[in-house]
Design an enzyme around this catalytic site. Structure first.
Site, short mmCIF file in Angstrom:
data_model
loop_
_atom_site.label_atom_id
_atom_site.label_comp_id
_atom_site.label_asym_id
_atom_site.label_seq_id
_atom_site.Cartn_x
_atom_site.Cartn_y
_atom_site.Cartn_z
N GLY A 39 0.83 -1.21 0.00
CA GLY A 39 0.00 0.00 0.00
C GLY A 39 0.86 1.24 0.00
CG ASP A 100 -2.42 -0.39 11.83
OD1 ASP A 100 -1.38 -1.06 11.90
OD2 ASP A 100 -2.42 0.85 11.72
CD GLN A 103 -0.72 -5.05 10.72
OE1 GLN A 103 -0.64 -5.22 11.93
NE2 GLN A 103 0.00 -4.15 10.10
CG HIS A 124 1.35 1.37 14.01
ND1 HIS A 124 1.78 2.24 14.98
CD2 HIS A 124 0.08 1.78 13.69
CE1 HIS A 124 0.83 3.14 15.21
NE2 HIS A 124 -0.20 2.87 14.44
CD GLU A 212 -1.84 8.14 13.17
OE1 GLU A 212 -0.78 7.94 12.55
OE2 GLU A 212 -2.62 7.22 13.50
N1 LIG Z 1 1.04 4.92 5.65
C1 LIG Z 1 2.23 5.22 6.16
O1 LIG Z 1 2.99 5.99 5.59
C2 LIG Z 1 2.68 4.61 7.46
C3 LIG Z 1 3.73 5.22 8.19
C4 LIG Z 1 4.26 4.55 9.30
C5 LIG Z 1 3.71 3.32 9.67
N2 LIG Z 1 2.67 2.80 8.98
C6 LIG Z 1 2.16 1.47 9.37
O2 LIG Z 1 2.52 0.55 8.35
C7 LIG Z 1 1.53 -0.48 8.23
C8 LIG Z 1 1.00 -0.50 6.81
O3 LIG Z 1 0.30 0.72 6.59
P1 LIG Z 1 -0.04 1.27 5.14
O4 LIG Z 1 -0.57 2.67 5.33
O5 LIG Z 1 1.10 1.05 4.24
O6 LIG Z 1 -1.24 0.29 4.74
P2 LIG Z 1 -2.31 0.44 3.57
O7 LIG Z 1 -3.58 0.97 4.14
O8 LIG Z 1 -1.70 1.22 2.46
O9 LIG Z 1 -2.56 -1.08 3.16
C9 LIG Z 1 -1.49 -1.93 2.83
C10 LIG Z 1 -1.93 -3.09 1.97
O10 LIG Z 1 -2.95 -3.83 2.61
C11 LIG Z 1 -3.69 -4.47 1.57
N3 LIG Z 1 -4.96 -4.93 2.15
C12 LIG Z 1 -5.94 -4.17 2.70
N4 LIG Z 1 -6.94 -4.98 3.15
C13 LIG Z 1 -6.54 -6.26 2.90
C14 LIG Z 1 -7.09 -7.53 3.16
N5 LIG Z 1 -8.27 -7.66 3.77
N6 LIG Z 1 -6.40 -8.65 2.77
C15 LIG Z 1 -5.22 -8.53 2.15
N7 LIG Z 1 -4.64 -7.34 1.87
C16 LIG Z 1 -5.29 -6.23 2.25
C17 LIG Z 1 -3.82 -3.39 0.53
O11 LIG Z 1 -4.04 -3.96 -0.76
C18 LIG Z 1 -2.44 -2.75 0.59
O12 LIG Z 1 -1.57 -3.36 -0.33
C19 LIG Z 1 0.46 -0.13 9.28
O13 LIG Z 1 0.79 -0.83 10.46
C20 LIG Z 1 0.64 1.37 9.48
O14 LIG Z 1 0.17 1.83 10.73
C21 LIG Z 1 2.14 3.40 7.88
C1 LIG Z 2 2.43 9.02 8.11
C2 LIG Z 2 1.96 8.90 9.56
C3 LIG Z 2 0.79 9.85 9.81
O1 LIG Z 2 3.03 9.25 10.41
C4 LIG Z 2 1.62 7.44 9.92
O2 LIG Z 2 1.65 7.30 11.31
C5 LIG Z 2 0.35 6.87 9.37
O3 LIG Z 2 -0.37 6.21 10.14
O4 LIG Z 2 0.08 7.00 8.16
MG LIG Z 3 0.20 6.16 12.19
MG LIG Z 4 3.34 8.03 12.12
#
Ligand SMILES: NC(=O)c1ccc[n+]([C@@H]2O[C@H](COP(=O)([O-])OP(=O)(O)OC[C@H]3O[C@@H](n4cnc5c(N)ncnc54)[C@H](O)[C@@H]3O)[C@@H](O)[C@H]2O)c1
Ligand SMILES: CC(C)(O)[C@@H](O)C(=O)O
Ligand SMILES: [Mg+2]
Ligand SMILES: [Mg+2]
Length: 355
Positions: A39, A100, A103, A124, A212
């Site tokens: 994602g 999340d 997961q 996370h 956030e």
């Molecule tokens: N978005 C960010 O920049 C960011 C920053 C720091 C930490 N995080 C953490 O990283 C982790 C991933 O977050 P993200 O924002 O990249 O996730 P996202 O919302 O972009 O989703 C990631 C993937 O999950 C897949 N997905 C969604 N529902 C599904 C299901 N039911 N079955 C199978 N696949 C499914 C989607 O196709 C996608 O490829 C989380 O724990 C988040 O808190 C995210």
């Molecule tokens: C990018 C952020 C806000 O720091 C992250 O925590 C997220 O959940 O997307």
């Molecule tokens: Mg976050």
């Molecule tokens: Mg963050």
């Protein structure tokens, strides 16, 4: 591990000087790192690891947009790109980068493939800290740790390509192999972190959810909206209200604050701005302090995580979410912002001219 002084408090920080990429490659040389989910974080972390010479594969649902994106990004079906279950089976380190909420859904499948000695990696502390809500309880014979980049996956990749690094937190929840520390630090370096700050799962998720919802997005949007509303209600034009609320902040002041700190900004503006900003900042602090205390409480009691899980599991959530995002997008302030951004010399497209 370096001990660095942060405003008088000493903290442990891992630097790239003490743990260079070559060391990370050495630690990970016999591992297959399976990035599950493509994602926002998935692409950043998988591509940075790939470019850093790590043996990385991606697990993603076939016939999805993100599968096609992974192919476009250079992952090869059957070689480095697999259906989720096959990647789980092949990986020795599972980077669990689904949303999340997803997961929770996929956890029984993931658990099945967590055989002794493997590692479960998160970005996370959510799933583990709120395990009464998520049901994510890993087997005892696997390492469990996190590297949480403190920023968007998009920035993680962009900064890597610029030869920079995004700061990340890291934490170990479970060290079954005795190698969790070297594994997690190596991964932190491999995904493109600049510095790695030590924390634990609970502190990471509490601060992340607070940040956030607070100054990173929720609070700042609220403050933007309030100031914009006051300026508009007093007869200022949308462009004036937007320029004085957002554009100057992001284009002029925040880059300077990023470089030098707000203390420097205070010392380097007009004496008029300086006097006023010194007089007013404590009023804003005092007005928002109770809200921040409520917010932290809501995070710590699990209310925020439960709300996120409940919302994301509703079948019509996507439509409801889109309606909320549309309201924000179509608000006068952000529509004004669109025009203001188009006027930046580097943005070629001319602004819409009203006849
Ligand atoms: N978005 C960010 O920049 C960011 C920053 C720091 C930490 N995080 C953490 O990283 C982790 C991933 O977050 P993200 O924002 O990249 O996730 P996202 O919302 O972009 O989703 C990631 C993937 O999950 C897949 N997905 C969604 N529902 C599904 C299901 N039911 N079955 C199978 N696949 C499914 C989607 O196709 C996608 O490829 C989380 O724990 C988040 O808190 C995210
Ligand atoms: C990018 C952020 C806000 O720091 C992250 O925590 C997220 O959940 O997307
Ligand atoms: Mg976050
Ligand atoms: Mg963050």
């Amino acid at each position: 591990m370096a001990k660095l002084n942060f405003g008088g408090v000493e903290e442990n920080v891992v630097t790239r000087e003490e743990f260079p990429l070559a060391k990370a490659q050495q630690v990970l040389k016999n591992e297959v790192v399976a990035v599950i989910g493509y994602g926002v974080q998935g692409p950043g972390q998988a591509l940075n690891q790939k470019d850093n010479g790590i043996n990385v594969i991606v697990g993603q649902r076939k016939n999805s947009k993100t599968w096609d994106k992974a192919v476009k990004d250079g992952f090869v079906p059957g070689e480095t790109l697999f259906e989720i279950e096959e990647a789980l089976q092949r990986g020795t380190i599972i980077c669990y980068l689904l949303s999340d909420a997803a997961q929770i859904q996929l956890w029984p499948t993931v658990k099945k493939h967590l055989t002794a000695g493997k590692a479960l990696y998160f970005s996370h502390g959510f799933g583990i800290t709120f395990n009464e809500q998520t049901g994510i309880v890993p087997p005892k014979d696997v390492d469990v740790f996190l590297v949480a980049p403190k920023g968007s996956g998009t920035s993680l990749r962009r900064m890597f390509l610029q030869g920079r690094g995004l700061n990340s937190s890291y934490a170990i929840f479970q060290d079954a192999t005795g190698k969790a520390k070297e594994r997690v630090v190596a991964l932190g370096i491999a995904v493109g972190s600049g510095y790695l700050f030590e924390t634990d799962f609970k502190k990471e998720v509490y601060s992340d959810l607070t940040g956030e919802r607070g100054t990173l997005m929720g609070a700042i949007q609220g403050i933007f909206a309030a100031q914009y509303q006051v300026l508009r209600s007093k007869g200022h034009t949308p462009s004036e209200a937007f320029n004085e609320t957002v554009e100057e902040l992001t284009q002029s002041l925040m880059p300077l604050v990023a470089e030098n700190g707000m203390d420097w900004m205070y010392a380097n503006c007009s004496t008029t701005a300086q006097r006023g900003a010194l007089d007013w900042w404590k009023k804003f602090r005092d007005a928002t302090l109770p809200v921040f205390n409520d917010l932290y409480e809501s995070v710590a009691t699990g209310k925020e995580s439960q709300r996120s899980i409940d919302s994301n599991s509703q079948v019509d959530y996507r439509e409801k979410l889109e309606a909320e995002l549309k309201e924000l997008r179509e608000s006068e302030m952000w529509q004004a912002g669109k025009t203001v951004r188009s006027l930046r010399p580097e943005n070629q497209k001319p602004a819409e001219v009203v006849a």
